[in-house]
Design a protein around this motif. Structure first.
Motif, short mmCIF file in Angstrom:
data_model
loop_
_atom_site.label_atom_id
_atom_site.label_comp_id
_atom_site.label_asym_id
_atom_site.label_seq_id
_atom_site.Cartn_x
_atom_site.Cartn_y
_atom_site.Cartn_z
N GLN A 30 0.87 -1.14 -0.20
CA GLN A 30 -0.10 -0.02 -0.07
C GLN A 30 0.90 1.37 0.07
O GLN A 30 0.52 2.29 -0.50
N PRO A 33 4.19 2.80 -4.93
CA PRO A 33 3.19 3.63 -5.77
C PRO A 33 2.27 2.92 -6.61
O PRO A 33 2.14 3.09 -7.71
N LEU A 34 1.34 2.36 -5.82
CA LEU A 34 0.23 1.36 -6.49
C LEU A 34 -0.99 1.75 -5.89
O LEU A 34 -1.19 1.93 -4.82
N SER A 35 -1.95 2.06 -6.70
CA SER A 35 -3.50 2.10 -6.13
C SER A 35 -3.81 0.76 -5.53
O SER A 35 -3.43 -0.45 -5.64
N ARG A 36 -4.96 0.73 -4.56
CA ARG A 36 -5.48 -0.21 -3.71
C ARG A 36 -5.97 -1.35 -5.00
O ARG A 36 -6.09 -2.30 -4.84
N PHE A 37 -6.58 -0.51 -5.96
CA PHE A 37 -7.27 -1.36 -7.12
C PHE A 37 -6.08 -2.44 -7.85
O PHE A 37 -6.30 -3.27 -8.16
N GLN A 38 -4.94 -1.49 -8.15
CA GLN A 38 -3.96 -2.52 -8.90
C GLN A 38 -3.63 -3.64 -7.96
O GLN A 38 -3.02 -4.86 -8.53
#
Length: 173
Positions: A30, A33-38
């Motif tokens: 989390q 640099p990733l979204s929660r969706f990714q």
């Protein structure tokens, strides 16, 4: 056998998400640099592909043993719908507890009930009438029906729409 493999994949992926939460790996993901969706899409894609591979492996094994599917295209459709459905179930199972043990216990309890009612332990056609009524709420029943429809029941595309639609609805819910 396909459904037991699918249930094992689902339980394994649900437990792995719980393990990542309890060991702090999820927190590190989390922060990345990733979204929660990714992050969740990656987990979902891995589970989806694993379920497809289980169904493909069991189909290949069946071919070596003399099974002759009526329609490979409909079998592929059934596999995609089953995988989609059980990715959704895996996501729900992964949040049923805070620890790996609790997710494992709850996940397998759900799997066993779905398997008992849905025909993975005893075929639905051999069940008493009052239990057959409950089988419609089990995604296992619809998974088996869609796979059987493509392999030996000679379902048309129109006949595949009901079990596949129900599987997609389960997965989305």
């Amino acid at each position: 056998a396909m459904m037991w493999g699918v249930m094992s994949c689902v339980a394994g992926f649900a437990i792995s998400i719980a393990r990542e939460r309890s060991r702090g790996t999820m927190l590190r993901l989390q922060i990345a640099p990733l979204s929660r969706f990714q992050i969740l899409a990656g987990k979902a894609l891995a589970c989806f592909l694993t379920v497809i591979l289980v169904i493909a492996f069991m189909t290949i094994l069946g071919l070596f043993l003399g099974m002759k599917p009526n329609h490979f295209g409909l079998l592929a459709l059934a596999a995609i719908c089953v995988a989609y459905c059980f990715v959704g179930i895996m996501m729900v199972m992964s949040v049923l507890g805070k620890t790996e043990a609790s997710v494992n216990g709850a996940g397998w309890a759900i799997n066993m009930v779905m398997a008992m009612v849905g025909g993975a332990m005893i075929p639905v056609m051999f069940m008493p009438a009052f239990i057959k009524q409950f089988s419609v709420v089990s995604p296992i029943k619809w998974s088996i029906l869609s796979i059987e429809g493509a392999i030996w029941r000679e379902f048309s595309l129109a006949e595949m729409l009901l079990p596949c639609g129900i599987l997609l609805a389960f997965g989305t819910a």
